[in-house]
Design a protein around this motif. Structure first.
Motif, PDB file in Angstrom:
ATOM      1  N   THR A  23       0.925  -1.184  -0.060  1.00 15.67           N
ATOM      2  CA  THR A  23       0.322  -0.131   0.113  1.00 15.67           C
ATOM      3  C   THR A  23       0.228   1.221  -0.261  1.00 15.67           C
ATOM      4  O   THR A  23       0.388   1.865  -0.097  1.00 15.67           O
ATOM      5  CB  THR A  23      -0.862   0.022   1.316  1.00 15.67           C
ATOM      6  N   ALA A  35       1.162   4.040  -2.973  1.00 19.11           N
ATOM      7  CA  ALA A  35       0.142   5.545  -2.813  1.00 19.11           C
ATOM      8  C   ALA A  35       1.535   6.202  -3.071  1.00 19.11           C
ATOM      9  O   ALA A  35       0.885   7.291  -3.843  1.00 19.11           O
ATOM     10  CB  ALA A  35       0.657   5.919  -1.319  1.00 19.11           C
ATOM     11  N   GLU A  89      -3.509   8.337   3.114  1.00 17.35           N
ATOM     12  CA  GLU A  89      -4.328   7.805   3.782  1.00 17.35           C
ATOM     13  C   GLU A  89      -4.678   6.022   3.845  1.00 17.35           C
ATOM     14  O   GLU A  89      -5.629   5.418   4.618  1.00 17.35           O
ATOM     15  CB  GLU A  89      -5.760   8.360   4.270  1.00 17.35           C
ATOM     16  N   SER A  90      -4.445   5.824   1.875  1.00 13.82           N
ATOM     17  CA  SER A  90      -5.109   4.107   2.236  1.00 13.82           C
ATOM     18  C   SER A  90      -3.567   3.587   2.737  1.00 13.82           C
ATOM     19  O   SER A  90      -3.880   2.136   3.205  1.00 13.82           O
ATOM     20  CB  SER A  90      -5.525   3.981   0.578  1.00 13.82           C
ATOM     21  N   LYS A 132      -5.119  11.184  -0.167  1.00  9.59           N
ATOM     22  CA  LYS A 132      -5.996  10.257   0.233  1.00  9.59           C
ATOM     23  C   LYS A 132      -5.418   8.547  -0.462  1.00  9.59           C
ATOM     24  O   LYS A 132      -5.742   7.785   0.617  1.00  9.59           O
ATOM     25  CB  LYS A 132      -7.562  10.263  -1.278  1.00  9.59           C
ATOM     26  N   ASP A 166      -2.086   0.461   4.285  1.00  8.34           N
ATOM     27  CA  ASP A 166      -2.419   0.250   5.711  1.00  8.34           C
ATOM     28  C   ASP A 166      -0.614  -0.939   5.979  1.00  8.34           C
ATOM     29  O   ASP A 166      -0.991  -1.301   5.476  1.00  8.34           O
ATOM     30  CB  ASP A 166      -3.054  -1.020   5.075  1.00  8.34           C
TER      31      ASP A 166
END
Length: 605
Positions: free
Chosen positions: A63, A67, A252-253, A249, A255
């Motif tokens: 992730t 990103a 924030e994604s 965004k 993980d």
């Protein structure tokens, strides 16, 4: 004077045009900066994009890296908005103002031409008035002199009448000319006054008004351009904001739990943790002999204490590199390949106390195993980064399962492609049968036969890998000898290079097989083998070495060393570029000879 005012206005309006052209140049340079910035942003985004079919592309499954990829894509869109700024400023400001400047120059030229023309006209009228005035003045003086001459002649008694009459006619003529000049001067004066009134109250104010309007339009236009300059920038702010929102965004994604779990899944080995190490009682007197082959010593003592079920040694974790040969023979599911430079027969000599090894079949087989050059060559190629075994038995269980599943999926995709081609050719053949004029139906039979053979081969491959996968997942018991022979048959059908290596290495279930008769020889009682290695004496040290460089021993049989580390040498380079070293009782392996500086003990055997 009026001329001075015209000069002042001419200078001021020219200055206004210069300001406008300067602003145009400023906007043009701003557009160039925007284009350059956009180009640099695009190049930056492209530079850090993952390369196709590279290791970097695999890293983008996390992730955090996804990103980052989203950030690169948004930066590309961000650069596009700066290109939009440049395009809009060029079309709405630079282009429009350039055309307006040309029109402004023409209008200014026209207005000042009219002003100069009006000024020249009034000056011409003034010259005409001056000429008429001078002529009137001259005629008046001439008439006055003629009158005085007539009066003088008339008073003189000595002058004849004819001379007096002539003087009188001359005086009357001069008076008439003076009256005509007076009338002309009066008319010219009246005309000049009218022209002057029109010049100062009509023409010149009109020209000044036009120049003023022209200048005001220029000021308004440059103000509107400045507003457009800001508006063009403001129009892309929402889109740039969306780009920044998407970057936020994407951030924030991220993980961290998911990424760490992916790392765990990627490198999970499936090995069981090692059991407890049993206590070794050294208080009992033990008679140990120094030998380079513990197996030969055991044979020489005539002992038959071999046990496969040794608890302390059998529970060692596969990552512990205490004894590579023992690991090869006692770990059927995960046999590490031998070290890069496996010992030659001279590396395991029989000591003076070692009896002949023909007494037991296992010793004979083990000696053959050690001296079998095809096997050693094959294992060495696996060890040093060559092609791995077809069943991925060199990998930990979990990694092996993933590789086998991936291979099965790839083969199923290949089967589906071949079947799609076969279906398409079958339809084409049906069309040819129904419409012979379109083509010969027999022309596709050969290709259909090839596709059928390819599909059958791929299905056999799928069955083979699914069998290995089932073993790893525990769905099927370990293969029998017949399954091993069948596996060897598959290898012979598909890859000759793998076959040459696989014949002398482990079978798909992890056991090492050569021929059926040799497999029978390898089957010894489980109670007679493991303790043979338990009692094995470690190889004696023959010197020391210093690590010149750091070496990451990632392959089985090698050992990691740090630069400047001092270690023990237990086996010299046999000509293949590898030296066997030992760090402590449980850590030994091979390192490249060029990575260490060896100091041999002169008294060592």
């Amino acid at each position: 004077s009026l001329q001075d005012q015209f000069d002042n206005l001419e200078k001021h309006t020219q200055w206004g045009i210069d300001v406008l052209e300067k602003y145009i140049k400023f906007v043009k340079e701003r557009t160039e900066i925007e284009l350059s910035y956009a180009k640099q942003l695009r190049n930056l985004s492209k530079k850090y994009q993952p390369k196709k079919n590279s290791k970097e592309e695999e890293e983008y499954r996390y992730t955090s890296t996804r990103a980052f990829l989203a950030t690169l894509n948004e930066m590309n869109d961000y650069a596009g908005q700066h290109e939009v700024i440049s395009e809009n400023m060029t079309s709405l400001i630079t282009g429009e103002l350039t055309r307006y400047v040309q029109e402004l120059k023409q209008e200014r030229k026209s207005h000042f031409h009219d002003g100069r023309k009006a000024q020249q006209h009034i000056e011409t009228c003034w010259k005409q008035l001056e000429a008429s005035k001078k002529r009137f003045e001259r005629d008046c003086k001439e008439a006055d002199r003629a009158q005085q001459y007539f009066e003088k002649m008339d008073a003189d008694i000595n002058v004849t009448k004819a001379d007096v009459e002539k003087a009188r006619q001359q005086a009357q003529l001069r008076h008439q000319m003076a009256e005509d000049s007076k009338a002309e001067y009066s008319s010219t004066l009246q005309k000049f006054n009218s022209e002057q009134h029109d010049h100062f109250f009509t023409h010149i104010p009109s020209i000044f008004q036009k120049i003023q309007e022209m200048e005001e339009r220029r000021i308004v236009r440059i103000g509107e351009s400045m507003k457009t300059f800001a508006e063009v920038d403001r129009q892309v702010i929402p889109i740039i904001g969306k780009c920044l929102d998407e970057i936020t965004k994407a951030a924030e994604s991220i993980d961290h739990k998911n990424d760490s779990q992916m790392v765990i899944e990627a490198f999970k080995s499936g090995f069981e943790p090692p059991g407890d190490v049993d206590f070794e009682d050294f208080t009992q007197p033990m008679k140990r002999t120094v030998s380079e082959s513990s197996l030969s010593n055991s044979r020489g003592d005539g002992k038959s204490e071999l046990k496969f079920g040794s608890k302390s040694k059998g529970k060692l974790w596969p990552f512990i590199k205490k004894n590579k040969l023992m690991s090869l023979l006692t770990s059927p599911h995960q046999p590490p390949p031998p070290p890069p430079a496996s010992a030659s027969p001279s590396a395991v000599p029989n000591g003076p106390q070692s009896p002949k090894q023909q007494k037991e079949p296992l010793s004979h087989r083990f000696n053959e195993f050690m001296t079998s050059k095809p096997k050693i060559h094959c294992f060495r190629s696996l060890k040093r980064g060559g092609a791995g075994p077809e069943d991925f038995s060199n990998l930990p269980p979990e990694q092996r399962r993933k590789k086998l599943q991936q291979k099965v999926d790839e083969l199923n995709k290949d089967i589906q492609k071949e079947m799609d081609q076969r279906d398409a050719l079958t339809k084409m053949k049906d069309v040819y049968i129904k419409n012979p004029q379109m083509g010969d139906a027999a022309s596709v039979d050969h290709r259909l036969a090839e596709l059928g053979q390819n599909i059958e081969k791929l299905r056999l491959e799928v069955q083979k890998f699914e069998g290995w996968l089932a073993e790893v997942e525990g769905r099927l018991p370990a293969r029998t000898d017949q399954a091993r022979r069948q596996s060897g048959l598959y290898e012979g059908q598909n890859t000759a290079a793998v076959n040459s290596c696989a014949q002398d290495r482990e079978s798909p279930d992890g056991s090492y097989t050569e021929e059926q008769s040799q497999e029978t020889e390898m089957k010894v009682p489980a109670t007679d083998f493991d303790d043979e290695f338990d009692d094995e004496e470690p190889l004696p040290t023959i010197g020391t070495c210093k690590a010149l460089y750091t070496f990451e021993g990632q392959n089985e049989g090698t050992i990691s060393v740090a630069e400047g580390e001092m270690l023990y040498v237990i086996e010299e380079d046999k000509g293949d570029g590898w030296t066997r070293i030992r760090r402590n009782e449980d850590e030994e392996g091979y390192v490249p000879t060029s990575y260490v500086e060896v100091y041999l003990d002169k008294n060592a055997k």
